[in-house]
Scaffold this motif. Structure first.
Motif, PDB file in Angstrom:
ATOM      1  N   LEU A 312      68.132  43.910  91.563  1.00 49.54           N
ATOM      2  CA  LEU A 312      67.988  43.306  90.114  1.00 49.54           C
ATOM      3  C   LEU A 312      69.628  42.917  89.596  1.00 49.54           C
ATOM      4  O   LEU A 312      69.524  41.892  88.844  1.00 49.54           O
ATOM      5  N   PHE A 313      70.540  44.024  89.489  1.00 53.04           N
ATOM      6  CA  PHE A 313      71.709  43.956  88.956  1.00 53.04           C
ATOM      7  C   PHE A 313      72.806  44.060  89.747  1.00 53.04           C
ATOM      8  O   PHE A 313      73.765  44.811  89.507  1.00 53.04           O
ATOM      9  N   PRO A 314      73.070  43.428  90.948  1.00 60.54           N
ATOM     10  CA  PRO A 314      74.116  43.716  91.966  1.00 60.54           C
ATOM     11  C   PRO A 314      75.502  43.094  91.562  1.00 60.54           C
ATOM     12  O   PRO A 314      76.473  44.132  91.422  1.00 60.54           O
ATOM     13  N   GLU A 315      75.689  42.127  90.811  1.00 60.17           N
ATOM     14  CA  GLU A 315      76.929  41.780  90.150  1.00 60.17           C
ATOM     15  C   GLU A 315      77.233  42.541  88.918  1.00 60.17           C
ATOM     16  O   GLU A 315      78.229  43.036  88.941  1.00 60.17           O
ATOM     17  N   LEU A 316      76.441  43.131  88.187  1.00 59.99           N
ATOM     18  CA  LEU A 316      76.890  43.958  87.122  1.00 59.99           C
ATOM     19  C   LEU A 316      77.229  45.273  87.671  1.00 59.99           C
ATOM     20  O   LEU A 316      78.443  45.724  87.308  1.00 59.99           O
ATOM     21  N   ILE A 317      76.587  45.760  88.800  1.00 62.49           N
ATOM     22  CA  ILE A 317      77.136  47.040  89.277  1.00 62.49           C
ATOM     23  C   ILE A 317      78.314  47.003  89.878  1.00 62.49           C
ATOM     24  O   ILE A 317      79.305  47.702  89.701  1.00 62.49           O
ATOM     25  N   ILE A 318      78.741  46.013  90.756  1.00 64.14           N
ATOM     26  CA  ILE A 318      79.857  45.842  91.656  1.00 64.14           C
ATOM     27  C   ILE A 318      81.155  45.664  90.614  1.00 64.14           C
ATOM     28  O   ILE A 318      82.194  46.419  90.420  1.00 64.14           O
ATOM     29  N   THR A 319      80.798  44.938  89.441  1.00 66.77           N
ATOM     30  CA  THR A 319      81.681  44.626  88.454  1.00 66.77           C
ATOM     31  C   THR A 319      81.956  45.635  87.605  1.00 66.77           C
ATOM     32  O   THR A 319      83.303  46.321  87.442  1.00 66.77           O
ATOM     33  N   LEU A 320      81.265  46.544  87.087  1.00 66.37           N
ATOM     34  CA  LEU A 320      81.245  47.833  86.232  1.00 66.37           C
ATOM     35  C   LEU A 320      82.013  48.899  87.399  1.00 66.37           C
ATOM     36  O   LEU A 320      83.033  49.664  86.722  1.00 66.37           O
ATOM     37  N   MET A 321      81.679  48.926  88.647  1.00 70.73           N
ATOM     38  CA  MET A 321      82.165  50.096  89.579  1.00 70.73           C
ATOM     39  C   MET A 321      83.530  49.559  90.044  1.00 70.73           C
ATOM     40  O   MET A 321      84.525  50.496  90.140  1.00 70.73           O
ATOM     41  N   PHE A 322      83.814  48.455  90.423  1.00 70.24           N
ATOM     42  CA  PHE A 322      85.028  48.058  91.162  1.00 70.24           C
ATOM     43  C   PHE A 322      85.825  46.975  90.519  1.00 70.24           C
ATOM     44  O   PHE A 322      86.985  46.921  90.816  1.00 70.24           O
ATOM     45  N   GLY A 323      85.290  46.143  89.877  1.00 73.42           N
ATOM     46  CA  GLY A 323      86.168  44.961  89.295  1.00 73.42           C
ATOM     47  C   GLY A 323      85.617  43.814  89.689  1.00 73.42           C
ATOM     48  O   GLY A 323      84.958  43.470  90.809  1.00 73.42           O
ATOM     49  N   ASP A 324      85.957  42.861  89.119  1.00 80.60           N
ATOM     50  CA  ASP A 324      85.805  41.386  89.550  1.00 80.60           C
ATOM     51  C   ASP A 324      86.092  40.766  90.929  1.00 80.60           C
ATOM     52  O   ASP A 324      85.488  39.855  91.687  1.00 80.60           O
ATOM     53  N   ALA A 325      87.232  41.607  91.434  1.00 78.07           N
ATOM     54  CA  ALA A 325      88.010  41.446  92.842  1.00 78.07           C
ATOM     55  C   ALA A 325      86.762  41.659  94.143  1.00 78.07           C
ATOM     56  O   ALA A 325      86.978  41.172  94.966  1.00 78.07           O
ATOM     57  N   TYR A 326      85.776  42.500  93.551  1.00 78.93           N
ATOM     58  CA  TYR A 326      84.710  42.897  94.703  1.00 78.93           C
ATOM     59  C   TYR A 326      83.420  42.035  94.700  1.00 78.93           C
ATOM     60  O   TYR A 326      82.671  42.497  95.560  1.00 78.93           O
ATOM     61  N   VAL A 327      83.390  41.255  93.567  1.00 77.83           N
ATOM     62  CA  VAL A 327      81.987  40.865  93.304  1.00 77.83           C
ATOM     63  C   VAL A 327      81.554  39.803  94.397  1.00 77.83           C
ATOM     64  O   VAL A 327      80.344  39.496  94.201  1.00 77.83           O
ATOM     65  N   SER A 328      82.249  39.157  95.311  1.00 81.39           N
ATOM     66  CA  SER A 328      81.800  38.501  96.273  1.00 81.39           C
ATOM     67  C   SER A 328      80.741  39.185  97.325  1.00 81.39           C
ATOM     68  O   SER A 328      80.092  38.384  98.046  1.00 81.39           O
TER      69      SER A 328
END
Length: 412
Positions: A312-328
């Protein structure tokens, strides 16, 4: 204050240990997140390789820990002391040999994994003997149900690694991977707090009864074989991605793996509680299957929850934990979590059978672990293929474990 004391008295040692494991897992995640944000995807790839090697080491160390835990329940008196001396001796010898090999082949490891420096492996190798000592120490606490001391060793290891690594990264201008290796190796030393070395002797000859010696050898060999399959299943994907893909993709995949494995790390606390409980039930002649059902239920509920959140929240989790550089890699998060969940549930079955000295599940896990490597080697055009191959392998593994259990359930 009095209310707090009353509440703590009502909390069982097992519940305290579970809370401690959750805290340790949280600390380890903070450690990984800090590294990911400070270093960026490319530099994080080398640091994540060391973290993966630490996981590999933990599986090998688990052979010593589980053997010590099992026979702390089975043996008593002088037989327990003889076994305890023997397993510590084995741990020291094996640790020195393994650490020496890592140091000796450090340059070859640098070439294979495409790292910036070989010295990260040298420092890591010097810490390996301490890790195996720590594993036996934990096994003694685990088997004797000393959950307070067992929790303490995990806490001292985790917090020392976090604090030392962060301090060195912020204030010492050195290669980041080299600093991470220093933090990991020093944490093994702190992980020996608390320890109980009373009564140990490495000079006098140690003799076990022939029947006991045979039983110990069989369990150690069986456990070592299973832990080897764990290494293959749980770490081969990260190592193969590091080998086949460039630094950017390897770093992205490492962040994906660290988030997706949360269910597996939490499931470990149930394994720690499962083994001594099953061995004691077997020793007393009581049914053991109800313990299995309880922990499979816990891990199953946890798995469904984590996979759903990741979906449900993949981009939010990635962004919060590692930042925008990992969102791909956000789209792969729930799929990786699914693969890990399947593995975590099948792992509960495997350790249950292992505690009962069943050999077939070890063989099955080994075959399917090798099949995972084979599939990734054949199909690694992109990261999506790598994750799909793991889902296929782990789904088959869980189905096979369930079939084996159904056939054996009347005798459990």
């Amino acid at each position: 204050m009095n209310t707090l004391r009353i509440v703590l008295k009502k909390v069982s040692p097992e519940q305290m240990f579970m809370a401690s494991v959750l805290l340790v897992n949280g600390g380890n995640y903070i450690y990984n997140l800090i590294l990911g944000r400070l270093l960026g995807p490319e530099s994080f790839a080398d640091a994540a390789l060391l973290i993966t090697l630490l996981l590999v080491l933990s599986f090998v160390g688990m052979t010593f820990q589980l053997a010590t835990a099992k026979f702390a329940v089975v043996f008593s008196g002088s037989e327990w002391m003889n076994f305890r001396n023997l397993i510590y001796r084995y741990a020291i010898i094996f640790g020195m040999v393994t650490g020496g090999l890592v140091v000796f082949f450090s340059k070859e490891m640098q070439l294979f994994f495409k790292t910036q420096t070989p010295y990260m492996f040298v420092v890591f190798g010097f810490g390996i003997p301490l890790y195996f000592l720590m594993s036996v120490n934990r096994g003694s606490f685990q088997g004797n149900l000393e959950f307070k001391n067992l929790s303490g060793t995990y806490q001292t290891e985790m917090w020392s690694r976090l604090i030392i690594t962060l301090a060195l990264l912020l204030f010492i201008p050195m290669e980041p991977a080299f600093i991470v290796a220093i933090g990991i190796s020093l944490s093994f030393l702190f992980g020996l707090i608390p320890s109980n070395f009373k009564g140990l002797s490495f000079s006098k000859p140690i003799i076990l009864q022939p029947q006991s010696s045979k039983r110990v050898s069989q369990f150690i060999i069986l456990t070592a074989c299973y832990e080897f399959t764990q290494i293959i299943i749980n770490n081969s994907d990260v190592l193969l991605v590091k080998h086949y893909f460039d630094e950017m993709d390897a770093g992205l995949y490492a962040s994906l793996a660290l988030i997706g494995r949360v269910v597996y790390f939490v499931a470990w606390m149930f394994v720690m509680l499962l083994l001594p409980a099953v061995v004691q039930k077997q020793k007393d002649g009581d049914p053991t299957a109800p313990i299995l059902f309880k922990y499979v239920g816990y891990v199953g509920l946890l798995s469904v929850s984590i996979v759903a959140v990741c979906y449900l929240f993949p981009e939010l989790i990635i962004t919060l934990m590692f930042g925008d550089a990992y969102v791909s890699v956000a789209g792969l998060l729930w799929q990786y979590a699914l693969a890990t969940s399947l593995f975590a549930i099948s792992n509960i079955f495997a350790y249950y059978f292992l505690s009962l000295d069943h050999y077939i599940p070890v063989i099955l896990s080994g075959v399917l672990g090798l099949s995972q490597i084979f599939l990734i080697v054949l199909f690694h055009e992109n990261l999506f293929n790598v994750v799909q191959m793991q889902i296929i392998s782990m789904a088959i593994l869980l189905v096979v474990q369930l079939i084996y259990f159904m056939k054996k359930r009347n005798s459990l």
